[in-house]
Design an enzyme around this catalytic site. Structure first.
Site, PDB file in Angstrom:
ATOM      1  N   HIS A  79      -3.434   7.300   2.810  1.00 43.17           N
ATOM      2  CA  HIS A  79      -3.839   6.006   2.247  1.00 43.17           C
ATOM      3  C   HIS A  79      -5.202   5.603   2.804  1.00 43.17           C
ATOM      4  O   HIS A  79      -5.442   5.681   4.012  1.00 43.17           O
ATOM      5  CB  HIS A  79      -2.778   4.954   2.589  1.00 43.17           C
ATOM      6  N   ASN A  95     -10.197   0.026  -0.233  1.00 46.16           N
ATOM      7  CA  ASN A  95      -8.735   0.110  -0.278  1.00 46.16           C
ATOM      8  C   ASN A  95      -8.248  -0.411  -1.631  1.00 46.16           C
ATOM      9  O   ASN A  95      -8.295  -1.610  -1.891  1.00 46.16           O
ATOM     10  CB  ASN A  95      -8.160  -0.726   0.873  1.00 46.16           C
ATOM     11  N   CYS A  97       0.813  -1.229   0.000  1.00 48.54           N
ATOM     12  CA  CYS A  97       0.000   0.000   0.000  1.00 48.54           C
ATOM     13  C   CYS A  97       0.841   1.271   0.000  1.00 48.54           C
ATOM     14  O   CYS A  97       0.314   2.368  -0.152  1.00 48.54           O
ATOM     15  CB  CYS A  97      -0.955  -0.006   1.188  1.00 48.54           C
TER      16      CYS A  97
HETATM   17  O1  UT7 Z   1      -3.812  -1.148   3.551  1.00 43.77           O
HETATM   18  C1  UT7 Z   1      -2.861  -1.974   4.137  1.00 43.77           C
HETATM   19  C2  UT7 Z   1      -2.893  -1.930   5.591  1.00 43.77           C
HETATM   20  N1  UT7 Z   1      -4.107  -2.487   6.100  1.00 43.77           N
HETATM   21  C3  UT7 Z   1      -4.776  -1.851   7.041  1.00 43.77           C
HETATM   22  O2  UT7 Z   1      -4.420  -0.766   7.431  1.00 43.77           O
HETATM   23  C4  UT7 Z   1      -5.963  -2.545   7.648  1.00 43.77           C
HETATM   24  C5  UT7 Z   1      -5.903  -2.501   9.151  1.00 43.77           C
HETATM   25  N2  UT7 Z   1      -6.954  -3.229   9.812  1.00 43.77           N
HETATM   26  C6  UT7 Z   1      -8.263  -2.847   9.792  1.00 43.77           C
HETATM   27  O3  UT7 Z   1      -8.644  -1.929   9.090  1.00 43.77           O
HETATM   28  C7  UT7 Z   1      -9.223  -3.545  10.718  1.00 43.77           C
HETATM   29  O4  UT7 Z   1      -8.502  -4.348  11.621  1.00 43.77           O
HETATM   30  C8  UT7 Z   1     -10.303  -4.432  10.003  1.00 43.77           C
HETATM   31  C9  UT7 Z   1     -11.277  -3.525   9.265  1.00 43.77           C
HETATM   32  C10 UT7 Z   1      -9.618  -5.361   9.032  1.00 43.77           C
HETATM   33  C11 UT7 Z   1     -11.074  -5.217  11.042  1.00 43.77           C
HETATM   34  O5  UT7 Z   1     -11.662  -4.355  11.991  1.00 43.77           O
HETATM   35  P1  UT7 Z   1     -11.464  -4.599  13.548  1.00 43.77           P
HETATM   36  O6  UT7 Z   1     -12.230  -3.549  14.238  1.00 43.77           O
HETATM   37  O7  UT7 Z   1      -9.992  -4.686  13.829  1.00 43.77           O
HETATM   38  O8  UT7 Z   1     -12.185  -5.973  13.770  1.00 43.77           O
HETATM   39  P2  UT7 Z   1     -11.608  -7.320  14.417  1.00 43.77           P
HETATM   40  O9  UT7 Z   1     -10.784  -8.065  13.447  1.00 43.77           O
HETATM   41  O10 UT7 Z   1     -11.020  -6.980  15.752  1.00 43.77           O
HETATM   42  O11 UT7 Z   1     -12.957  -8.093  14.683  1.00 43.77           O
HETATM   43  C12 UT7 Z   1     -13.939  -7.631  15.626  1.00 43.77           C
HETATM   44  C13 UT7 Z   1     -15.131  -8.559  15.572  1.00 43.77           C
HETATM   45  C14 UT7 Z   1     -14.753 -10.030  15.688  1.00 43.77           C
HETATM   46  O12 UT7 Z   1     -15.786 -10.678  16.375  1.00 43.77           O
HETATM   47  P3  UT7 Z   1     -15.659 -11.027  17.932  1.00 43.77           P
HETATM   48  O13 UT7 Z   1     -14.439 -11.905  18.043  1.00 43.77           O
HETATM   49  O14 UT7 Z   1     -15.488  -9.715  18.623  1.00 43.77           O
HETATM   50  O15 UT7 Z   1     -16.945 -11.714  18.228  1.00 43.77           O
HETATM   51  C15 UT7 Z   1     -14.703 -10.510  14.266  1.00 43.77           C
HETATM   52  O16 UT7 Z   1     -14.940 -11.882  14.149  1.00 43.77           O
HETATM   53  O17 UT7 Z   1     -15.789  -8.440  14.307  1.00 43.77           O
HETATM   54  C16 UT7 Z   1     -15.831  -9.719  13.644  1.00 43.77           C
HETATM   55  N3  UT7 Z   1     -15.650  -9.484  12.220  1.00 43.77           N
HETATM   56  C17 UT7 Z   1     -16.661  -9.196  11.394  1.00 43.77           C
HETATM   57  N4  UT7 Z   1     -17.979  -9.065  11.587  1.00 43.77           N
HETATM   58  C18 UT7 Z   1     -18.734  -8.745  10.528  1.00 43.77           C
HETATM   59  C19 UT7 Z   1     -14.490  -9.502  11.516  1.00 43.77           C
HETATM   60  N5  UT7 Z   1     -14.737  -9.204  10.221  1.00 43.77           N
HETATM   61  C20 UT7 Z   1     -16.079  -9.012  10.118  1.00 43.77           C
HETATM   62  C21 UT7 Z   1     -16.916  -8.706   9.049  1.00 43.77           C
HETATM   63  N6  UT7 Z   1     -18.246  -8.567   9.290  1.00 43.77           N
HETATM   64  N7  UT7 Z   1     -16.456  -8.492   7.788  1.00 43.77           N
END
Ligand code: UT7
Length: 331
Positions: free
Chosen positions: A256, A286, A116
């Site tokens: 970004h 993204n 990225c």
């Molecule tokens: O561009 C290159 C660099 N990349 C980035 O900068 C991306 C960085 N990361 C992020 O933007 C975020 O971490 C994500 C958008 C990928 C994920 O968001 P998050 O707030 O970190 O969610 P998480 O992975 O901590 O998941 C929270 C909860 C989990 O459920 P529990 O364990 O709390 O019950 C996940 O299973 O949300 C659940 N979850 C979802 N629910 C609905 C994970 N993905 C999804 C989804 N829809 N797509």
């Protein structure tokens, strides 16, 4: 003799027609519009459909948009750099093909890959060629067909990425406008948290790697988020402090587009208000190497000669950095 600075003199863009909405993603994986919108800011993304169409298709379209707007003779272009994580082919650089297709017959071309951060790093490369005095016109394209490496059964990644391309022309500037400063970093610790495991020299493609879905993007989102928030904010702040700038001196933050919350955290640290933050993540998601030039193209009409822009990016590797650029034209 005054130092040659390298400025952006034109921009162009292309996004595919097909709109993949959060609603449609709800039919593929266990997710919902409310979760995606509140956690990422993304409402929809563009997907390139059509057999045989790869990253070069979008890179060519974005370049043609720039060439038309700038009324540029492509024969004058010295160098074409395609910043991409999804080249057309593993071998045979995409840029050489793009250069030929757009009529840049006097140019040489190569690809640049830093996930990225590819376009940001590419800005460093493009401006260095111009500042050296050896080249006069460098076309930098950020283009990615992320849909070609995403598993649409993996909700951790399929909601985030989209396809698109943006292009910027770098030329010498005699008024001191263009790139003023940059601070680029990388850290190999990131390789475990954001990667495609197979298809490279460590794990060449086999029937097993395909069956085990090792050719798709894997991301440990939470960890990447943590690194992205602190590193992007740190380098953006550094651009201000070491150039003696306050938030009032900044007209635009060009960050970004990975996650609205990461962009907002960077804006907060730099102290710029919301109306100075370029944002189009809701429309495109993204697009990896294309986010920064797509922002420039979308906001081009609002940009004024002399505006101070702070760029910031973070991506796989890890790779990250920031740049300070003075905008060089009114459109
Ligand atoms: O561009 C290159 C660099 N990349 C980035 O900068 C991306 C960085 N990361 C992020 O933007 C975020 O971490 C994500 C958008 C990928 C994920 O968001 P998050 O707030 O970190 O969610 P998480 O992975 O901590 O998941 C929270 C909860 C989990 O459920 P529990 O364990 O709390 O019950 C996940 O299973 O949300 C659940 N979850 C979802 N629910 C609905 C994970 N993905 C999804 C989804 N829809 N797509």
């Amino acid at each position: 003799m005054s130092k040659i600075t390298a400025a952006i003199s034109a921009v162009g863009k292309y996004v595919p027609d097909y709109v993949l909405t959060n609603k449609e993603l709800e039919t593929y994986v266990d997710t919902n519009d409310e979760w995606i919108t509140s956690r990422t800011g993304i409402k929809e993304r563009r997907i390139l459909k059509g057999e045989g169409l790869g990253t070069s298709y979008m890179a060519i379209k974005a370049s043609e948009d720039l060439i038309k707007k700038r009324n540029l003779d492509p024969k004058e272009i010295d160098l074409v750099i395609v910043a991409t994580a999804t080249p057309d082919l593993p071998v045979a650089c995409t840029a050489a093909y793009v250069a030929s297709e757009i009529g840049a017959i006097n140019a040489f071309g190569y690809d640049l890959e830093a996930a990225c951060s590819s376009f940001l790093y590419g800005m460093s490369t493009a401006t260095s060629y111009i500042e050296s005095g050896r080249y006069k016109k460098v076309l930098l394209i950020g283009a990615d067909k992320m849909s070609s490496i995403i598993d649409y059964a993996d909700r951790a990644t399929c909601i985030i990425f989209g396809d698109g391309a943006g292009a910027a022309l770098f030329e010498p500037n005699t008024e001191g406008l263009g790139l003023q400063d940059e601070f680029l970093r990388s850290d190999g610790v990131g390789r475990d948290f954001l990667r495609i495991e197979a298809g490279g020299s460590v794990m060449p493609t086999t029937k097993e790697t395909v069956a085990e879905k090792r050719h798709f993007v894997y991301q440990e989102g939470k960890t990447v988020f943590k690194y992205a928030v602190s590193n992007m904010a740190d380098v953006a702040e550094k651009m201000l402090t070491r150039n003696n700038l306050t938030e009032q001196d900044i007209q635009w933050l060009v960050a970004h587009q990975a996650n609205r919350r990461i962009i907002q955290a960077t804006a907060n640290r730099v102290g710029v208000s919301e109306e100075k933050v370029m944002m189009n993540i809701e429309k495109y998601g993204n697009t990896t190497s294309a986010t920064l030039p797509l922002l420039l193209a979308d906001y081009e009409k609002e940009l004024k000669k002399g505006d101070n822009l702070i760029f910031a990016a973070f991506g796989g590797g890890f790779t990250w950095g920031a740049a300070y650029l003075k905008w060089a034209y009114n459109s």
